[in-house]
Motif scaffolding. Sequence first.
Motif, PDB file in Angstrom:
ATOM      1  N   ARG A   1      -1.436  -4.237  -4.935  1.00 48.04           N
ATOM      2  CA  ARG A   1      -2.347  -3.098  -4.897  1.00 48.04           C
ATOM      3  C   ARG A   1      -3.737  -3.462  -4.385  1.00 48.04           C
ATOM      4  O   ARG A   1      -4.631  -2.629  -4.351  1.00 48.04           O
TER       5      ARG A   1
ATOM      6  N   ARG B   1       2.737   6.134  -1.981  1.00 47.79           N
ATOM      7  CA  ARG B   1       3.396   5.228  -2.924  1.00 47.79           C
ATOM      8  C   ARG B   1       3.599   5.902  -4.280  1.00 47.79           C
ATOM      9  O   ARG B   1       4.655   5.733  -4.911  1.00 47.79           O
TER      10      ARG B   1
ATOM     11  N   GLU C   1       5.581  10.653  -2.695  1.00 46.84           N
ATOM     12  CA  GLU C   1       5.513  11.111  -1.310  1.00 46.84           C
ATOM     13  C   GLU C   1       5.608  12.630  -1.221  1.00 46.84           C
ATOM     14  O   GLU C   1       4.915  13.260  -0.422  1.00 46.84           O
TER      15      GLU C   1
ATOM     16  N   TYR D   1       0.812  -1.212   0.000  1.00 45.42           N
ATOM     17  CA  TYR D   1       0.000   0.000   0.000  1.00 45.42           C
ATOM     18  C   TYR D   1       0.849   1.267   0.000  1.00 45.42           C
ATOM     19  O   TYR D   1       0.574   2.220  -0.722  1.00 45.42           O
ATOM     20  N   ALA D   2       1.911   1.292   0.842  1.00 48.62           N
ATOM     21  CA  ALA D   2       2.738   2.490   0.956  1.00 48.62           C
ATOM     22  C   ALA D   2       3.963   2.451   0.051  1.00 48.62           C
ATOM     23  O   ALA D   2       4.586   3.483  -0.177  1.00 48.62           O
ATOM     24  N   GLY D   3       4.325   1.254  -0.429  1.00 44.81           N
ATOM     25  CA  GLY D   3       5.467   1.151  -1.324  1.00 44.81           C
ATOM     26  C   GLY D   3       6.813   1.137  -0.630  1.00 44.81           C
ATOM     27  O   GLY D   3       7.844   1.343  -1.278  1.00 44.81           O
ATOM     28  N   TYR D   4       6.842   0.880   0.672  1.00 48.36           N
ATOM     29  CA  TYR D   4       8.094   0.798   1.411  1.00 48.36           C
ATOM     30  C   TYR D   4       8.486  -0.676   1.555  1.00 48.36           C
ATOM     31  O   TYR D   4       7.907  -1.396   2.356  1.00 48.36           O
TER      32      TYR D   4
ATOM     33  N   ARG E   1      -1.708   5.141  -0.734  1.00 42.47           N
ATOM     34  CA  ARG E   1      -1.537   5.085  -2.188  1.00 42.47           C
ATOM     35  C   ARG E   1      -0.916   6.375  -2.704  1.00 42.47           C
ATOM     36  O   ARG E   1      -0.107   6.350  -3.651  1.00 42.47           O
TER      37      ARG E   1
ATOM     38  N   LYS F   1       2.525   6.593   7.497  1.00 42.48           N
ATOM     39  CA  LYS F   1       3.566   5.575   7.427  1.00 42.48           C
ATOM     40  C   LYS F   1       3.780   4.911   8.786  1.00 42.48           C
ATOM     41  O   LYS F   1       4.016   3.698   8.858  1.00 42.48           O
TER      42      LYS F   1
END
Length: 316
Positions: free
Chosen positions: A256, A190, A193, A54-57, A187, A207
């Motif tokens: 996703r 992601r 930022e 979801y956050a891309g980390y 989202r 986050k």
Amino acid sequence: MKRNNLIFALGAILILLAGFFAPSIVTNPFYFFAGYVIVQYIVIATGWNVLGGYAGYINFGAAAFFGSGVYLSAFLFNAFGLPLWVGIIGAAALGAILGLAMGYLTLQIQGVYFAIATLGLVIVLETIVHNLPGLGGARGMAVYGPAPPEWSGGPVQYVFFVILIIAVACVALARWIEHSWIGRGLRAVRASEDAAECSGVPTLKLKLVACSISGAMLAAAGAPYPFYTNFVEPVTAFSLLIGLNAIAMPLIGGTRSWAGPIIGAIILASAQQIATVTISSELNILFVGVVLIAFVALAPNGLLGLAKRKSAGTAQ
């Protein structure tokens, strides 16, 4: 949306009922041993995806949270005789605290540097456990749980039903996050930022929330594990394979959507179970590596993304 929520709720209830009555229908305990691994993978994949998808980390530290849940649950039972459900709640709380601490320390860095920092958490926690005699040290410790309830059908059937409850709860939470303001904010993080921050999205707060929830889910996944194996050791609890699987499963299914990690977990766990029984368990890491390379190259958005792309092409 209300209709989808109703369908999801009915499906969750049916899954729990099936898990409850399964011991009276399925007599071979092997299916519960294998089923436990598959359902545990669903929890791990779902927990990882809250932050990594979801956050891309990208988080390489899944094993740190899983292992902390394993050892806290084992310690609470061996030292104080506390029941499994207390261990699960305690593990989730510990995972949330570790996630929050990790977030404060590492979320100012991004990309590969964040991934390396999360991997460091695994090494730190494994080293601590190695040097604590009260946790068995490098030798590990045995965990002989109490007799399971009569309705459960046996120890492995009972822990299977417990992990099934955890999985349903985690998937429901992940689905709610995806459709809530938290999911929309993650989202945005992601996607960009900096742009999200300029638009007024509380990126750091979101986050930290994602880190805490992800950590709680991953630790809760580890809490029933000592009662499944009756033995825990640092090398297994903080295994590199856990971190690799946590990344691979959402990538296979799709990061996703809440459904993507479930699909990836079922495919990967089933394949690993078959490979372990028919060939060798040593091939698991090699298998995961090959799958990761294949999906990154051929289907970077996972199976769900590939299906959407093909359906869109058909519609045109």
